[in-house]
Design a protein around this motif. Structure first.
Motif, mmCIF file in Angstrom:
data_model
loop_
_atom_site.group_PDB
_atom_site.id
_atom_site.type_symbol
_atom_site.label_atom_id
_atom_site.label_comp_id
_atom_site.label_asym_id
_atom_site.label_seq_id
_atom_site.Cartn_x
_atom_site.Cartn_y
_atom_site.Cartn_z
ATOM 1 N N ILE A 1 -21.280 91.171 -33.184
ATOM 2 C CA ILE A 1 -20.750 90.535 -31.987
ATOM 3 C C ILE A 1 -21.778 90.677 -30.874
ATOM 4 C CG2 ILE A 1 -18.953 90.626 -30.231
ATOM 5 C CD1 ILE A 1 -17.044 91.659 -32.348
ATOM 6 N N HIS A 2 -22.126 89.581 -30.234
ATOM 7 C CA HIS A 2 -23.091 89.602 -29.138
ATOM 8 C C HIS A 2 -22.355 89.998 -27.854
ATOM 9 C CE1 HIS A 2 -26.288 87.221 -31.386
ATOM 10 N NE2 HIS A 2 -25.236 87.193 -32.182
ATOM 11 N N ALA A 3 -22.064 91.289 -27.709
ATOM 12 C CA ALA A 3 -21.245 91.762 -26.588
ATOM 13 C C ALA A 3 -21.996 91.643 -25.262
ATOM 14 C CB ALA A 3 -20.821 93.202 -26.822
ATOM 15 N N PRO B 1 -17.972 85.170 -30.454
ATOM 16 C CA PRO B 1 -19.191 85.904 -30.085
ATOM 17 C C PRO B 1 -20.022 86.345 -31.276
ATOM 18 C CG PRO B 1 -17.253 87.293 -29.800
ATOM 19 C CD PRO B 1 -16.746 85.922 -30.108
ATOM 20 N N VAL B 2 -19.458 86.249 -32.476
ATOM 21 C CA VAL B 2 -20.242 86.565 -33.680
ATOM 22 C C VAL B 2 -21.287 85.487 -33.923
ATOM 23 C CG1 VAL B 2 -20.135 86.898 -36.182
ATOM 24 C CG2 VAL B 2 -18.372 87.898 -34.715
ATOM 25 N N SER B 3 -20.930 84.246 -33.633
ATOM 26 C CA SER B 3 -21.869 83.131 -33.808
ATOM 27 C C SER B 3 -21.818 82.237 -32.571
ATOM 28 C CB SER B 3 -21.524 82.335 -35.069
ATOM 29 O OG SER B 3 -20.163 81.919 -35.030
ATOM 30 N N PRO B 4 -22.412 82.693 -31.459
ATOM 31 C CA PRO B 4 -22.381 81.895 -30.226
ATOM 32 C C PRO B 4 -23.094 80.566 -30.419
ATOM 33 C CG PRO B 4 -23.931 83.735 -30.034
ATOM 34 C CD PRO B 4 -23.170 83.949 -31.301
ATOM 35 N N PRO B 5 -22.667 79.545 -29.705
ATOM 36 C CA PRO B 5 -23.269 78.215 -29.875
ATOM 37 C C PRO B 5 -24.715 78.170 -29.404
ATOM 38 C CG PRO B 5 -21.802 78.245 -28.005
ATOM 39 C CD PRO B 5 -21.598 79.548 -28.698
ATOM 40 N N ALA B 6 -25.463 77.239 -29.982
ATOM 41 C CA ALA B 6 -26.840 77.025 -29.535
ATOM 42 C C ALA B 6 -26.823 76.397 -28.149
ATOM 43 C CB ALA B 6 -27.562 76.108 -30.528
ATOM 44 N N GLY B 7 -27.983 76.457 -27.493
ATOM 45 C CA GLY B 7 -28.085 75.896 -26.155
ATOM 46 C C GLY B 7 -27.305 76.719 -25.152
ATOM 47 N N HIS C 1 -22.070 94.707 -31.408
ATOM 48 C CA HIS C 1 -21.074 95.446 -32.174
ATOM 49 C C HIS C 1 -21.109 94.917 -33.597
ATOM 50 C CE1 HIS C 1 -19.570 97.389 -28.637
ATOM 51 N NE2 HIS C 1 -19.166 96.259 -28.082
ATOM 52 N N ARG C 2 -21.446 95.772 -34.526
ATOM 53 C CA ARG C 2 -21.604 95.337 -35.912
ATOM 54 C C ARG C 2 -20.283 95.385 -36.660
ATOM 55 N NH1 ARG C 2 -26.232 97.129 -33.997
ATOM 56 N NH2 ARG C 2 -28.137 96.025 -34.576
ATOM 57 N N LEU C 3 -20.019 94.310 -37.411
ATOM 58 C CA LEU C 3 -18.803 94.187 -38.191
ATOM 59 C C LEU C 3 -19.145 94.159 -39.662
ATOM 60 C CD1 LEU C 3 -17.035 91.367 -36.139
ATOM 61 C CD2 LEU C 3 -16.681 93.824 -35.947
ATOM 62 N N SER C 4 -18.450 94.948 -40.451
ATOM 63 C CA SER C 4 -18.676 94.962 -41.892
ATOM 64 C C SER C 4 -17.924 93.805 -42.527
ATOM 65 C CB SER C 4 -18.210 96.288 -42.499
ATOM 66 O OG SER C 4 -18.329 96.262 -43.907
ATOM 67 N N SER C 5 -18.536 93.152 -43.512
ATOM 68 C CA SER C 5 -17.902 92.015 -44.180
ATOM 69 C C SER C 5 -16.927 92.456 -45.259
ATOM 70 C CB SER C 5 -18.969 91.115 -44.805
ATOM 71 O OG SER C 5 -19.809 90.596 -43.802
ATOM 72 N N TYR D 1 -20.558 85.251 -18.821
ATOM 73 C CA TYR D 1 -19.892 84.435 -19.828
ATOM 74 C C TYR D 1 -20.503 84.722 -21.196
ATOM 75 C CZ TYR D 1 -17.878 80.428 -22.283
ATOM 76 O OH TYR D 1 -17.183 79.639 -23.164
ATOM 77 N N LEU D 2 -19.678 85.169 -22.117
ATOM 78 C CA LEU D 2 -20.076 85.402 -23.509
ATOM 79 C C LEU D 2 -21.352 86.246 -23.603
ATOM 80 C CD1 LEU D 2 -18.476 84.380 -25.964
ATOM 81 C CD2 LEU D 2 -20.289 82.717 -26.360
ATOM 82 N N GLY D 3 -21.388 87.340 -22.864
ATOM 83 C CA GLY D 3 -22.482 88.293 -22.970
ATOM 84 C C GLY D 3 -23.680 88.041 -22.085
ATOM 85 N N LYS D 4 -23.637 86.969 -21.268
ATOM 86 C CA LYS D 4 -24.784 86.627 -20.424
ATOM 87 C C LYS D 4 -24.356 86.398 -18.979
ATOM 88 C CE LYS D 4 -27.824 84.501 -23.898
ATOM 89 N NZ LYS D 4 -28.997 85.348 -23.617
#
Length: 322
Positions: free
Chosen positions: A27-29, A279-285, A13-17, A228-231
């Protein structure tokens, strides 16, 4: 051949700044989800609010466009279908909604609501459609006399029965149940769940049953997928959920069941605090590592893959074997 085969499905889901900015965030839905639903099977889909469950359901039904991956339905790739070809497939996939009032047109009678799919697809004559509506209402435990009434005249449980009758009108193969009992009283929930199980056996239906209630999911599902968080982070037989769950998030969900349930005790030391990451910037790993009480360094840097660890059991966790 599986009835539904979802392969690496992605939705952002794209968000405009801002009005004057060309930069946008997303958003990584749904982020690379793969799952299979066999004919006549119930696959439960569980996760916290905002994890992507309902978005995944809408993608499968082609109510939203995807950003990657494939959807195979009964051997046919429906990912890019449109027009008449998509319309033909859609009659075989129906949905039962969470909101029993908003999903029913208040200006239409129950007979018109249940018969609308038959009219849209021109199934039978008007007399045959009227008879079919009568049969459908009877199938879900309502009277043919209810056909002349309006949705506001019914209780929440009765309205959900109306929604189920509408979903069955075109004799689908797959029914997506998007939290169909979450807004109902406890006693009514049991009635609706038992009705769904009866209809599955009677009509040979397959369900994708979405819920956050692990007690209900473990009862109705042949297999359960934890999101969880899109996965998808774990998938296992429904009967094994309470005793064989290995992912810390799954076990935390079990531990958080608010009532005493001997089969769903979980591990109290795994109770999770705080909100899911942005979800815009999910954590690494591993995406769960910021909330996981057992996280190690490798969890923070390397994303675990969903891998088999037993019969019908897959888990995405570096510590599954620990």
């Amino acid at each position: 051949m599986s009835l539904l085969d979802v392969q690496g499905l992605i939705k952002y889901h794209r968000l405009s700044s801002g009005v004057f900015s060309a930069r946008s965030e997303k958003i990584h839905a749904v982020d690379g989800v793969s799952l299979i639903v066999e004919k006549g099977e119930t696959l439960g889909l569980v996760g916290e609010s905002g994890c992507g469950k309902s978005t995944l359901a809408r993608l499968i039904l082609r109510l939203e466009n995807h950003d990657g991956g494939r959807i195979i339905f009964d051997g046919q790739d429906i990912t890019g279908l449109a027009g008449k070809r998509l319309r033909c497939i859609r009659r075989r996939m129906q949905m039962i909604f969470q909101d029993t009032y908003a999903s029913l047109n208040p200006r239409m009678t129950v007979g018109a609501i249940v018969g609308e799919p038959l009219a849209n697809y021109r199934v039978g004559t008007r007399r045959e459609q009227k008879e079919k509506v009568r049969q459908l209402l009877q199938t879900v435990g309502l009277s043919h006399e209810h056909a002349a009434r309006y949705p506001h005249e019914f209780s929440g449980g009765q309205r959900q029965r109306i929604g189920i009758a509408r979903a069955l009108a075109l004799q689908p193969d797959l029914v997506v149940c998007d939290e169909p009992v979450s807004n109902l009283d406890v006693s009514v929930r049991a009635q609706i769940v038992n009705l769904l199980m009866q209809l599955k056996k009677q009509l040979g239906l397959a369900y994708l049953f979405i819920s956050h209630d692990l007690t209900i999911v473990s009862y109705i599902s042949d297999r359960v997928a934890i999101m969880y968080l899109g996965k998808i982070v774990e998938m296992l037989p429904g009967g094994d959920l309470a005793v064989k769950a290995r992912h810390p998030y799954t076990r935390a969900l079990l531990a958080a069941v608010p009532v005493h349930h001997p089969r769903l005790r979980g591990d109290k030391e795994l109770l999770v605090e705080g909100e899911p990451p942005d979800p815009v910037s999910p954590p690494a790993g591993c995406r769960f590592h910021p909330r996981c009480p057992r996280a190690q360094e490798k969890c923070r840097v390397s994303e675990p893959l969903l891998e088999p660890i037993g019969a019908g059991h897959q888990v995405a966790c570096h510590l599954a074997g620990a």
